[in-house]
Design an enzyme around this catalytic site. Structure first.
Site, mmCIF file in Angstrom:
data_model
loop_
_atom_site.group_PDB
_atom_site.id
_atom_site.type_symbol
_atom_site.label_atom_id
_atom_site.label_comp_id
_atom_site.label_asym_id
_atom_site.label_seq_id
_atom_site.Cartn_x
_atom_site.Cartn_y
_atom_site.Cartn_z
ATOM 1 N N ASN A 121 46.616 39.432 46.909
ATOM 2 C CA ASN A 121 45.521 38.826 47.669
ATOM 3 C C ASN A 121 46.135 38.098 48.863
ATOM 4 O OD1 ASN A 121 43.387 37.351 48.638
ATOM 5 N ND2 ASN A 121 43.182 36.038 46.818
ATOM 6 N N TRP A 122 45.981 38.688 50.035
ATOM 7 C CA TRP A 122 46.629 38.100 51.222
ATOM 8 C C TRP A 122 45.834 36.941 51.811
ATOM 9 C CZ3 TRP A 122 48.675 43.011 54.312
ATOM 10 C CH2 TRP A 122 49.716 43.589 53.573
ATOM 11 N N LYS A 123 44.678 36.674 51.255
ATOM 12 C CA LYS A 123 43.853 35.538 51.717
ATOM 13 C C LYS A 123 43.717 35.578 53.244
ATOM 14 C CE LYS A 123 45.037 33.061 47.584
ATOM 15 N NZ LYS A 123 45.193 31.815 46.861
ATOM 16 N N HIS A 170 36.308 34.841 43.863
ATOM 17 C CA HIS A 170 37.568 34.087 43.844
ATOM 18 C C HIS A 170 37.244 32.590 43.831
ATOM 19 C CE1 HIS A 170 41.370 32.354 45.146
ATOM 20 N NE2 HIS A 170 41.934 33.473 44.694
ATOM 21 N N GLU A 217 38.408 30.168 45.378
ATOM 22 C CA GLU A 217 38.296 29.536 46.709
ATOM 23 C C GLU A 217 36.912 29.769 47.291
ATOM 24 O OE1 GLU A 217 41.804 31.308 48.384
ATOM 25 O OE2 GLU A 217 43.050 30.040 47.124
ATOM 26 N N GLU A 277 42.031 33.363 36.576
ATOM 27 C CA GLU A 277 42.854 32.540 37.460
ATOM 28 C C GLU A 277 42.485 31.066 37.261
ATOM 29 O OE1 GLU A 277 44.290 34.933 41.066
ATOM 30 O OE2 GLU A 277 42.302 34.219 41.574
ATOM 31 N N GLY A 284 48.202 28.555 43.817
ATOM 32 C CA GLY A 284 48.895 27.988 44.970
ATOM 33 C C GLY A 284 49.578 26.662 44.677
ATOM 34 N N SER A 344 50.001 31.407 40.841
ATOM 35 C CA SER A 344 51.440 31.194 40.992
ATOM 36 C C SER A 344 52.290 32.244 40.268
ATOM 37 C CB SER A 344 51.823 29.776 40.556
ATOM 38 O OG SER A 344 51.165 28.814 41.371
ATOM 39 N N GLY A 376 48.832 35.792 44.904
ATOM 40 C CA GLY A 376 48.538 35.270 46.238
ATOM 41 C C GLY A 376 49.817 35.145 47.052
ATOM 42 N N GLY A 377 50.373 33.935 47.082
ATOM 43 C CA GLY A 377 51.527 33.618 47.921
ATOM 44 C C GLY A 377 52.657 34.635 47.848
HETATM 45 P P1 PGA Z 1 48.763 32.222 44.165
HETATM 46 O O1 PGA Z 1 47.243 32.721 44.387
HETATM 47 O O2 PGA Z 1 49.509 33.389 43.567
HETATM 48 O O3 PGA Z 1 49.250 31.838 45.518
HETATM 49 O O4 PGA Z 1 48.687 31.068 43.214
HETATM 50 C C1 PGA Z 1 46.592 33.539 43.458
HETATM 51 C C2 PGA Z 1 45.181 33.820 43.918
HETATM 52 O O5 PGA Z 1 44.546 32.915 44.454
HETATM 53 O O6 PGA Z 1 44.666 34.946 43.746
#
Ligand code: PGA
Length: 253
Positions: A9-11, A96, A98, A168, A174, A214, A235-236
């Site tokens: 997920n490149w956000k 998600h 967020e 998640e 994050g 993470s 994500g990251g």
């Molecule tokens: P993260 O994000 O790996 O940076 O914790 C995961 C996500 O939000 O899908």
């Protein structure tokens, strides 16, 4: 057997050219990864270019969100699931945390998005997960089962072929604070029971449940060793081709 899924997920990161660079760097690194489905989710503006450049490869492309509306229309700023399909996406991330937290998405909106994704022929990656406060209050399972039943309301057992769940925990996203493999396994097993109770044991057994929060090259193997963890939403660590490829190729040399 459930085929694992590793999704990045490149956000809200990367321009079109940065997205293409990362996608093209990733492609050869995961070319032999037949053991799992590999997915990346760039920003909307980069979707078509990335999908075009990855055509014929084993890397699938996902949207990070879609409209609750199935049909095109006067909805400024929105993109339908069919429009994502049109530019080459095969999957879409839905609900998600967020989006739930900062854009006030409710379970009923998430449900409409899942339905819209299925109608458009996409696979929805439905995200669920509790906050730290909810975990500390002991309501994590109740929150997650509510998100599942709300998000999947009205879906039939055959629709479930087009759903992937991503658990998640919000406190792990994050933050560098991953759930332990055992904590994650416990919730994944619970999620599978929710499917067994709400649908059938067969459907529950076939559902792919990813862990997210993470995930890094050094913790993927521990997570994947758990019976009910079928992959990861990253994500990251998905922003760089080499770290994402290490996660895809975990346990392989
Ligand atoms: P993260 O994000 O790996 O940076 O914790 C995961 C996500 O939000 O899908």
């Amino acid at each position: 057997m459930r085929k694992p899924v590793i999704a990045g997920n490149w956000k809200m990161y990367k321009t079109v050219s940065e997205s293409v660079d990362t996608a093209l760097a990733l492609k050869p690194l995961v070319a032999n990864a037949n053991h799992c489905d590999v997915i990346i989710a760039p920003v909307f503006t980069a979707l078509k270019t990335v999908a075009d450049r990855l055509e014929g490869s084993n890397v699938h492309v996902a949207g990070q969100n879609c409209s609750t509306e199935v049909e095109e229309g006067a909805h400024t700023g929105e993109v339908t699931a069919a429009m994502l399909r049109d530019v080459g996406a095969s999957h879409v991330i839905v609900g998600h945390s967020e989006r739930r937290q900062f854009y006030f998405e409710t379970d009923s909106m998430v449900n409409k998005k899942c339905q819209a994704a299925i109608t458009a022929g996409l696979i929805a990656i439905l995200c669920v997960g509790e906050s730290l406060e909810q975990r500390e209050q002991g309501t994590a399972e109740r929150v997650v089962s509510g998100q599942l039943t709300g998000g999947l309301s009205g879906l039939t057992v055959s629709d479930l072929d087009r759903i992937i769940v991503a658990y998640e925990p919000v406190w792990a996203i994050g933050t560098g604070r991953t759930a332990t493999p055992e904590q994650a396994q416990e919730m994944h097993a619970f999620i599978r029971r929710v499917f067994a109770d709400g649908y059938t044991k067969t459907a529950a057994g076939a559902m792919r449940i990813l862990y997210g929060g993470s995930v890094k090259p050094d913790n993927i193997a521990g997570l994947m060793s758990q019976t009910d963890i079928d992959g990861a939403l990253v994500g990251g660590a998905s922003l760089k081709a080499d770290s994402f490829a290490q996660i895809v190729n975990f346990g392989r040399t």
